[in-house]
Scaffold this motif. Structure first.
Motif, short mmCIF file in Angstrom:
data_model
loop_
_atom_site.label_atom_id
_atom_site.label_comp_id
_atom_site.label_asym_id
_atom_site.label_seq_id
_atom_site.Cartn_x
_atom_site.Cartn_y
_atom_site.Cartn_z
N CYS A 94 -0.14 7.13 8.52
CA CYS A 94 -1.33 7.72 7.24
C CYS A 94 -1.22 6.98 6.39
CB CYS A 94 -0.43 8.93 6.22
SG CYS A 94 -1.53 9.95 5.66
N PHE A 95 -1.25 5.77 5.73
CA PHE A 95 -1.17 4.77 4.80
C PHE A 95 -2.34 3.81 5.84
CE2 PHE A 95 -0.71 -0.06 3.26
CZ PHE A 95 -0.56 0.62 2.35
N TYR A 96 -1.71 3.42 7.35
CA TYR A 96 -2.36 1.80 7.52
C TYR A 96 -3.73 2.35 8.69
CZ TYR A 96 1.26 -1.24 6.56
OH TYR A 96 2.23 -1.78 5.54
N ARG A 97 -3.37 4.26 9.48
CA ARG A 97 -4.82 4.88 9.67
C ARG A 97 -5.58 4.86 8.91
NH1 ARG A 97 -2.90 10.00 12.95
NH2 ARG A 97 -3.10 10.11 11.33
N ASP A 98 -5.65 6.27 8.12
CA ASP A 98 -5.81 6.53 7.05
C ASP A 98 -6.29 5.75 6.32
OD1 ASP A 98 -5.21 9.33 9.39
OD2 ASP A 98 -4.08 9.97 7.74
N GLY A 99 -5.74 5.48 5.47
CA GLY A 99 -5.42 4.54 3.98
C GLY A 99 -6.55 2.88 4.82
N LEU A 100 -5.89 2.74 5.60
CA LEU A 100 -6.15 0.82 5.77
C LEU A 100 -7.72 1.17 6.85
CD1 LEU A 100 -5.99 -1.63 4.64
CD2 LEU A 100 -4.42 -2.34 6.27
N GLY A 101 -7.30 2.13 7.22
CA GLY A 101 -8.76 2.37 8.31
C GLY A 101 -8.64 1.65 10.08
N LEU A 102 -6.82 1.29 10.36
CA LEU A 102 -6.84 0.97 11.74
C LEU A 102 -6.74 2.02 12.60
CD1 LEU A 102 -3.33 -2.19 10.18
CD2 LEU A 102 -6.03 -2.23 10.89
N THR A 103 -6.86 1.77 14.43
CA THR A 103 -6.72 2.38 15.23
C THR A 103 -5.87 2.93 15.47
OG1 THR A 103 -9.32 2.04 15.49
CG2 THR A 103 -8.13 2.59 17.01
N GLU A 104 -5.23 3.68 16.10
CA GLU A 104 -4.34 3.97 16.87
C GLU A 104 -4.12 3.44 17.69
OE1 GLU A 104 -1.04 7.78 17.57
OE2 GLU A 104 -2.25 8.13 15.67
N LEU A 105 -3.49 2.48 18.46
CA LEU A 105 -4.24 2.04 19.78
C LEU A 105 -3.37 3.16 21.29
CD1 LEU A 105 -4.57 -1.73 19.03
CD2 LEU A 105 -6.42 -0.31 19.68
N ALA A 106 -2.24 2.71 20.50
CA ALA A 106 -1.25 4.00 21.47
C ALA A 106 0.01 4.13 20.56
CB ALA A 106 -0.36 1.98 22.64
N ASP A 116 10.57 6.32 18.78
CA ASP A 116 8.95 6.83 18.20
C ASP A 116 8.51 5.07 18.33
OD1 ASP A 116 10.14 8.92 19.07
OD2 ASP A 116 10.07 9.93 17.50
N GLY A 117 7.26 5.55 18.46
CA GLY A 117 6.27 4.60 17.70
C GLY A 117 5.11 4.36 17.42
N VAL A 118 4.33 3.87 17.19
CA VAL A 118 2.49 3.26 17.14
C VAL A 118 1.88 2.46 16.99
CG1 VAL A 118 2.64 4.04 14.68
CG2 VAL A 118 0.87 4.54 15.94
N MET A 119 1.17 2.05 17.14
CA MET A 119 0.43 0.43 17.26
C MET A 119 -0.72 0.33 16.45
SD MET A 119 2.04 -0.75 21.32
CE MET A 119 3.64 -0.54 21.63
N LEU A 120 -1.03 0.15 15.65
CA LEU A 120 -2.10 0.10 15.47
C LEU A 120 -3.29 -1.08 14.68
CD1 LEU A 120 -0.68 1.96 12.55
CD2 LEU A 120 -2.28 3.21 14.00
N GLY A 121 -4.27 -1.17 14.90
CA GLY A 121 -4.89 -2.44 14.62
C GLY A 121 -6.50 -2.30 15.15
N ALA A 122 -7.29 -3.62 15.30
CA ALA A 122 -8.94 -3.06 15.78
C ALA A 122 -8.77 -2.97 17.44
CB ALA A 122 -9.11 -3.99 15.28
N PRO A 123 -9.73 -2.80 18.03
CA PRO A 123 -9.92 -2.35 19.27
C PRO A 123 -10.18 -3.53 19.70
CG PRO A 123 -10.85 -0.25 19.40
CD PRO A 123 -10.04 -1.44 17.30
N GLN A 124 -9.74 -4.48 20.27
CA GLN A 124 -10.11 -5.71 21.12
C GLN A 124 -9.53 -6.98 20.18
OE1 GLN A 124 -10.92 -5.93 24.21
NE2 GLN A 124 -10.96 -4.06 24.34
N ALA A 125 -8.70 -6.15 19.21
CA ALA A 125 -8.57 -8.14 17.95
C ALA A 125 -7.39 -8.28 19.65
CB ALA A 125 -8.07 -7.05 16.72
#
Length: 128
Positions: free
Chosen positions: A18-30, A39-48
């Motif tokens: 929630c913090f990094y995706r919804d607050g910071l605005g990063l995209t959930e990549l996987a 369990d895990g999640v990868m966040l960033g900007a596509p193509q970055a």
């Protein structure tokens, strides 16, 4: 070009997401569930050339950040982009706090993620 993955364990995967995706605005990549016990999640900007990975291992406690000076800095030189990022964080329920190092308060705002790590939204260009 090299790519950078910053990987960090957490006890609060949903709250960190929630913090990094919804607050910071990063995209959930996987994301993954029960992959070799994690369990895990990868966040960033596509193509970055970078992304953040947060993992949780059920039954394993990792705790909070070791100090208030563990941080990530996002440089946002355009005023409108910086203001939008700050507003998005606040709209998601995250309030800024004084930086441990007062340098970051001069041109930025600091937010604390659910694990106690700090993220600075710096209103300046990154110049080395």
């Amino acid at each position: 070009m090299p790519k950078l993955r910053v990987a960090r364990p957490t006890d609060q995967l949903a709250a960190v997401l929630c913090f990094y995706r919804d607050g910071l605005g990063l995209t959930e990549l996987a994301s993954f569930t029960a992959h070799n016990g994690f369990d895990g999640v990868m966040l960033g900007a596509p193509q970055a050339p970078y992304h953040l990975e947060f993992t949780h291992q059920p039954g394993h406690h990792v705790g909070r950040a070791p100090t208030a000076d563990h941080l990530l800095v996002f440089y946002l030189p355009e005023r409108s982009e910086w203001e939008a990022a700050v507003q998005r964080m606040q709209a998601a329920g995250f309030a800024p706090l004084p930086a441990y190092n007062p340098y970051w308060d001069q041109l930025g705002l600091t937010f604390e993620d659910p694990d106690g790590y700090h993220v600075v939204l710096q209103h300046s260009a990154w110049a080395l």
